[in-house]
Design a protein around this motif. Structure first.
Motif, short mmCIF file in Angstrom:
data_model
loop_
_atom_site.label_atom_id
_atom_site.label_comp_id
_atom_site.label_asym_id
_atom_site.label_seq_id
_atom_site.Cartn_x
_atom_site.Cartn_y
_atom_site.Cartn_z
N GLY A 124 65.97 -47.65 136.23
CA GLY A 124 67.15 -47.50 137.09
C GLY A 124 68.27 -48.48 136.83
O GLY A 124 69.18 -48.61 137.66
N ILE A 125 68.25 -49.18 135.70
CA ILE A 125 69.37 -50.07 135.35
C ILE A 125 70.52 -49.20 134.87
O ILE A 125 70.40 -48.51 133.85
CB ILE A 125 68.95 -51.07 134.26
CG1 ILE A 125 67.85 -51.99 134.78
CG2 ILE A 125 70.15 -51.89 133.78
CD1 ILE A 125 67.23 -52.88 133.72
N ARG A 126 71.62 -49.23 135.60
CA ARG A 126 72.69 -48.28 135.32
C ARG A 126 74.04 -48.92 134.97
O ARG A 126 75.01 -48.21 134.71
CB ARG A 126 72.86 -47.32 136.51
CG ARG A 126 71.62 -46.44 136.75
CD ARG A 126 71.34 -45.55 135.56
NE ARG A 126 70.13 -44.76 135.69
CZ ARG A 126 68.98 -45.01 135.05
NH1 ARG A 126 68.90 -46.07 134.25
NH2 ARG A 126 67.94 -44.22 135.18
N ASP A 127 74.12 -50.24 135.00
CA ASP A 127 75.34 -50.91 134.57
C ASP A 127 75.03 -52.38 134.28
O ASP A 127 73.90 -52.84 134.47
CB ASP A 127 76.47 -50.78 135.61
CG ASP A 127 76.07 -51.27 137.00
OD1 ASP A 127 75.43 -52.33 137.10
OD2 ASP A 127 76.40 -50.58 137.99
N GLY A 128 76.05 -53.09 133.83
CA GLY A 128 75.86 -54.49 133.46
C GLY A 128 75.59 -55.40 134.64
O GLY A 128 74.99 -56.46 134.48
N VAL A 129 76.00 -55.00 135.84
CA VAL A 129 75.70 -55.79 137.03
C VAL A 129 74.20 -55.71 137.33
O VAL A 129 73.56 -56.73 137.65
CB VAL A 129 76.53 -55.31 138.23
CG1 VAL A 129 76.16 -56.10 139.48
CG2 VAL A 129 78.01 -55.44 137.94
N ASP A 130 73.62 -54.51 137.22
CA ASP A 130 72.16 -54.39 137.36
C ASP A 130 71.45 -55.27 136.34
O ASP A 130 70.44 -55.91 136.65
CB ASP A 130 71.72 -52.94 137.16
CG ASP A 130 72.13 -52.01 138.28
OD1 ASP A 130 72.50 -52.51 139.36
OD2 ASP A 130 72.08 -50.78 138.08
N MET A 131 71.95 -55.31 135.12
CA MET A 131 71.36 -56.15 134.08
C MET A 131 71.39 -57.62 134.50
O MET A 131 70.39 -58.33 134.36
CB MET A 131 72.11 -55.98 132.76
CG MET A 131 71.88 -54.67 132.04
SD MET A 131 72.75 -54.62 130.44
CE MET A 131 71.95 -55.96 129.55
#
Length: 344
Positions: free
Chosen positions: A275-282
Motif C-alpha cells: 500500500g505504499i502509494r507515494d513518497g510520503v508513505d515511503m
C-alpha cells in the motif's frame, strides 16, 4: 477459465485492472502525522536520499516489487519495461513468482533481465510453499541463475493459497526447508509476505532459519484474497471477500518486525511494502525503521505502456520522497531512518 500457472498470471493482472476495490487503501499510513519544519535549515538541492542495498548504491530507497512473469508477450513486455526503467533510474527490482518457468520453459525469457539491468539489484522469486511441493535448492538456484539475481525472495502467501481455487495449502515444516535453502545459496534469501504482513513470530522463525532480510508486505494495498475471489470456481464462494482485509497492516507489521530485529546482533534488512502509494508513505516507512520500500501496483499500468512511463512514475516517487525529507529537516536517509521523534 484457465487454471494453468501462466494463465493464472494474466487473470491476476486483469482482476487488478478491472476492480478498483482490490486496492484497499488501509495500510495505516493515514494514521501517521509527521512534524513539518518551517525552518528545515537545509538546502533542498543538497538533500541526499540515497541508500545501500545488497552492496549497491541506490538513488533513493525504492524497490520495484514483484508483479509478474511468464509465457506470452504481455508478461515479457511488462518485465522488460520494468527492468529498463530500473536500470535508467538506478532502483532495485524484484520479479514475480518464477514457478511458471518450471512448467513452461518459454516463461524463462520474461525473467532473463540482467542484460537490460546490468547495474541494479535484481531479486528472484519462488513461493516458499513450493518447497513442500517438490521444489528444492536446485529450483531456487535455477531461479537465481536465470535472472542473475542478487538475492532470492521466498514469498509466503498462506491466505492467497487458502482462497485460490487450485491453492497449495500445506505450509507445515517450511521453516526448516527455508533454512536449508538459505544455507545452500550463494545469494541472500529474503522472506516476504504478499499482503497480510509478517508478525513478530514469523520474523523470529525466519531469524532462527538464518534469514537476515525481510519484506513485511502488509495489509492495506493490493488484496490478493479479493483477486482470487474473481477466480472462484463457484458463484456463491465469497471466501476471498470475507478475508480481503485479513492480516497486519504495513504499519503494524513494520513496528513488530523492527522490534524483533532490534534484538538480533547481526546486520539485517527490513523492506516495507503493502500500500505504499507515494513518497510520503515511503518517508513514513523509513521513519518506522524500513531500509527499503517496495512498490508494485502504481507501476502496473505504466509497465504495460512503456519503460518511459515507468521511469516517469519512479521519478515522481523520488521527488516526493526527497521533498518529504526536506520538509522534515532530514539531510540524508540516516537522519530519517528510525527517527520516531518526527512522528506527531
Amino acid at each position: 477459465m484457465s487454471r494453468s500457472v501462466a494463465g493464472r498470471k494474466l487473470e491476476h493482472i486483469r482482476a487488478i485492472l478491472s476492480d478498483p476495490q482490490i486496492e484497499r487503501q488501509r495500510s495505516g499510513f493515514e494514521h501517521i502525522s509527521l512534524t513539518h519544519r518551517a525552518l528545515p535549515e537545509l538546502d533542498m538541492d543538497a538533500v541526499d536520499p540515497s541508500c545501500d542495498f545488497l552492496g549497491k548504491r541506490l538513488p533513493f530507497p525504492l524497490l520495484i516489487s514483484s508483479m509478474t512473469g511468464g509465457a506470452g508477450d504481455e508478461c515479457l513486455h511488462m518485465n522488460r519495461n520494468l527492468a529498463i526503467a530500473a536500470q535508467e533510474t538506478g532502483v532495485a527490482m524484484a520479479v514475480g513468482s518464477q514457478r511458471v518457468m518450471f512448467t513452461n520453459p518459454e516463461a524463462k525469457a520474461s525473467f532473463d533481465l540482467r542484460g537490460l539491468a546490468p547495474d541494479v539489484p535484481l531479486l528472484a522469486n519462488v513461493g516458499a510453499v513450493q518447497l513442500n511441493k517438490g521444489f528444492g535448492v536446485e529450483h531456487c538456484r535455477e531461479a537465481v541463475d536465470v535472472l542473475k539475481a542478487d538475492a532470492l525472495y521466498l514469498h509466503l502467501n498462506p491466505l492467497q493459497e487458502a482462497v485460490q481455487p487450485e491453492g497449495d495449502r500445506d505450509f507445515s515444516g517450511l521453516a526448516e526447508k527455508i533454512a536449508q535453502v538459505a544455507g545452500a545459496l550463494d545469494v541472500p534469501v529474503v522472506l516476504k509476505e504478499v499482503g497480510s504482513g509478517l508478525s513478530q513470530a514469523d520474523v523470529a522463525l525466519g531469524l532462527e532459519a538464518g534469514i537476515r532480510h525481510f519484506d513485511v508486505a502488509g495489509r492495506g494495498g493490493t488484496s490478493w484474497s479479493r483477486i482470487e475471489y474473481h477466480r472462484r470456481s463457484e458463484d456463491d464462494d465469497d471466501l476471498g471477500l470475507v478475508f480481503q482485509d485479513w492480516g497486519l497492516t504495513t504499519v503494524e507489521s513494520l513496528i513488530e518486525a523492527r522490534e524483533t530485529l532490534s534484538h538480533d546482533a547481526t546486520k539485517t534488512t527490513l523492506i516495507a511494502s503493502g500500500g505504499i502509494r507515494d513518497g510520503v508513505d515511503m518517508a513514513k516507512c523509513v521513519i518506522l525503521g524500513a531500509d527499503l520500500c517496495g512498490v508494485a501496483a502504481p507501476f502496473l499500468v505504466a509497465a504495460q505502456d512503456s519503460s518511459d512511463s515507468v521511469v516517469k512514475k519512479i521519478r515522481k516517487f523520488q521527488r516526493e520522497f526527497a521533498t518529504a525529507m526536506f520538509l522534515l529537516g532530514t539531510a540524508d536517509v540516516q537522519a530519517l531512518k528510525g527517527n520516531l521523534s518526527l512522528i506527531r
